[in-house]
Scaffold this active site. Structure first.
Site, PDB file in Angstrom:
ATOM      1  N   GLN A 181       0.841  -1.208   0.000  1.00 43.45           N
ATOM      2  CA  GLN A 181       0.000   0.000   0.000  1.00 43.45           C
ATOM      3  C   GLN A 181       0.870   1.250   0.000  1.00 43.45           C
ATOM      4  OE1 GLN A 181      -3.621  -0.756   2.853  1.00 43.45           O
ATOM      5  NE2 GLN A 181      -1.933  -2.060   3.509  1.00 43.45           N
TER       6      GLN A 181
ATOM      7  N   HIS B  11      -1.632   1.215  -4.226  1.00 43.62           N
ATOM      8  CA  HIS B  11      -2.014   2.632  -4.268  1.00 43.62           C
ATOM      9  C   HIS B  11      -1.160   3.426  -5.250  1.00 43.62           C
ATOM     10  CE1 HIS B  11      -3.925   2.048  -0.025  1.00 43.62           C
ATOM     11  NE2 HIS B  11      -4.728   1.665  -0.991  1.00 43.62           N
TER      12      HIS B  11
ATOM     13  N   CYS C 163      -0.438  13.434 -17.621  1.00 43.72           N
ATOM     14  CA  CYS C 163      -1.244  14.648 -17.710  1.00 43.72           C
ATOM     15  C   CYS C 163      -2.718  14.315 -17.503  1.00 43.72           C
ATOM     16  CB  CYS C 163      -1.028  15.306 -19.070  1.00 43.72           C
ATOM     17  SG  CYS C 163      -2.203  16.639 -19.406  1.00 43.72           S
TER      18      CYS C 163
HETATM   19 ZN    ZN Z   1      -1.527  17.174 -21.592  1.00 49.72          ZN
END
Ligand code: ZN
Length: 253
Positions: free
Chosen positions: A106, A124, A132
């Site tokens: 985790q 996680h 992006c």
């Molecule tokens: Zn971008």
């Protein structure tokens, strides 16, 4: 701390691991404390100084990307300064010897991989991949380490969108491949070693119960009380960096 009760618990845990044909490990914050990464939830941890809802949600990243990135810079500095400790190395040694199929962690610190573990499921996510939020373009993780405070938040050069780490923020779903892999590992495991996790965060906390429900064994290593007390066949209340090397020695001797 190193008393007969502990020796006896280690022997029982080693016996379970030796007889098992498939062993998985589930690790949480406790495994990295000795590496200098305090449990975010503990006194002195990050959540004492930051409100997770303000810095660790997708909504916060959209609304206050500069604030979230100032926080991420702090996390990156802490994680990058950390080195694996004997607990991480012991798990890598068990895997290399064929006694451990995988580590499900985790943690987002990458310390299992740094110690040499090869089959690591980052439940996680981790700080080795950035992308992006606008166009999905992958961004170089090394560049994340070179951002200047005045250049925050990190914006995509292609579309201007905010770049984010591939970690699971509060309220976000676990990646499907991590869920699938950890579920398969729990299905295959005769024994699961649970290290330094409170067992409060779902769905990772369900894995030991799945192993147990199929008649498998659960070994717990945790200094603190946890939700696994009633599930564990062996509970060892000592630091992971002390217990895991001793356990690996016994299993591999
Ligand atoms: Zn971008």
């Amino acid at each position: 701390m190193w008393d007969r009760g502990l020796e006896e618990a280690l022997d029982r845990a080693a016996g379970l691991l030796r007889r098992a044909s498939s062993v998985a490990a589930l690790t949480g914050a406790g495994v990295s404390v000795a590496s200098g990464i305090p449990d975010f939830r503990s006194p002195g941890g990050l959540w004492e100084r930051h409100d997770p809802m303000a810095v660790a949600t997708a909504e916060a990243l959209s609304r206050h990307p500069g604030r979230v990135w100032a926080f991420l810079r702090e996390v990156l500095a802490m994680v990058d300064a950390a080195r694996p400790n004997p607990a991480h190395f012991a798990l890598a040694r068990l895997e290399a010897a064929g006694k451990l199929s995988a580590v499900i962690t985790q943690n987002i610190d990458g310390l299992h991989q740094a110690a040499g573990s090869r089959n690591v499921v980052e439940f996680h996510g981790g700080l080795s991949r950035f992308y992006c939020m606008g166009c999905g373009l992958e961004h170089d993780a090394a560049a994340a380490r070179q951002l200047l405070p005045g250049a925050l938040p990190w914006r995509c050069e292609a579309c201007g969108g905010v770049v984010r780490p591939d970690i699971v923020f509060f309220g976000e779903a676990i990646a499907l491949d991590a869920l699938g892999k950890s579920g398969q590992l729990a299905l295959a495991a005769d024994v699961i070693v649970v290290v330094g996790t409170s067992g409060e965060v779902a769905p990772a906390n369900l894995l030991p119960r799945e192993v147990k429900a199929r008649g498998g064994g659960v070994v717990e290593i945790n200094l603190m009380e946890s939700a696994f007390r009633g599930v564990a066949d062996v509970h060892i209340a000592a630091p992971a960096e002390v217990v895991l090397p001793a356990l690996a020695d016994r299993v591999l001797s």
